[in-house]
Scaffold this motif. Structure first.
Motif, mmCIF file in Angstrom:
data_model
loop_
_atom_site.group_PDB
_atom_site.id
_atom_site.type_symbol
_atom_site.label_atom_id
_atom_site.label_comp_id
_atom_site.label_asym_id
_atom_site.label_seq_id
_atom_site.Cartn_x
_atom_site.Cartn_y
_atom_site.Cartn_z
ATOM 1 N N ALA A 9 -92.412 40.682 25.523
ATOM 2 C CA ALA A 9 -92.734 40.340 26.911
ATOM 3 C C ALA A 9 -91.699 39.380 27.483
ATOM 4 O O ALA A 9 -91.269 39.535 28.635
ATOM 5 N N ALA A 10 -91.272 38.399 26.707
ATOM 6 C CA ALA A 10 -90.254 37.451 27.175
ATOM 7 C C ALA A 10 -88.924 38.152 27.432
ATOM 8 O O ALA A 10 -88.231 37.861 28.410
ATOM 9 N N ASP A 12 -88.552 41.223 28.325
ATOM 10 C CA ASP A 12 -88.720 42.045 29.524
ATOM 11 C C ASP A 12 -88.690 41.224 30.814
ATOM 12 O O ASP A 12 -88.440 41.771 31.877
ATOM 13 N N GLU A 13 -88.931 39.922 30.717
ATOM 14 C CA GLU A 13 -88.984 39.072 31.912
ATOM 15 C C GLU A 13 -87.614 38.699 32.462
ATOM 16 O O GLU A 13 -87.504 38.317 33.616
ATOM 17 N N GLY A 14 -86.565 38.746 31.652
ATOM 18 C CA GLY A 14 -85.256 38.389 32.179
ATOM 19 C C GLY A 14 -84.231 38.187 31.086
ATOM 20 O O GLY A 14 -84.507 38.343 29.904
ATOM 21 N N ASP A 15 -83.022 37.828 31.507
ATOM 22 C CA ASP A 15 -81.918 37.609 30.576
ATOM 23 C C ASP A 15 -82.097 36.281 29.844
ATOM 24 O O ASP A 15 -82.719 35.356 30.344
ATOM 25 N N VAL A 18 -84.521 34.122 23.121
ATOM 26 C CA VAL A 18 -85.897 33.768 22.785
ATOM 27 C C VAL A 18 -85.852 33.077 21.429
ATOM 28 O O VAL A 18 -85.302 33.613 20.470
ATOM 29 N N TRP A 43 -84.293 47.793 23.600
ATOM 30 C CA TRP A 43 -83.838 46.487 23.129
ATOM 31 C C TRP A 43 -83.124 46.539 21.789
ATOM 32 O O TRP A 43 -82.437 45.596 21.410
#
Length: 66
Positions: A9-10, A12-15, A18, A43
């Protein structure tokens, strides 16, 4: 595994990167495998799951910092 779902999910939220903090080497290995399994095809070529803990050799620890 909830952590793997949260990582995807992280992503998918942006560049960006993590970073996940976990309690110990066994949990780090288990979660790394879960993340590798949970990564969608989009990914797989762009994401490296790299463990970092005190039981790793120095060169392996350095890999996580690059």
């Amino acid at each position: 595994m909830a952590t793997a779902t949260a990582v995807v999910a992280a992503l998918d939220e942006g560049d960006g990167d993590v970073l996940v903090f976990l309690a110990g080497a066994p949990e780090i290995r288990r979660t790394g495998r879960a993340i590798d399994t949970a990564l969608p095809a989009r990914w797989r070529q762009r994401v490296d799951v790299v463990p970092l803990h005190g039981r790793l050799a120095g060169a392996d620890q350095d890999r996580a910092l690059v």
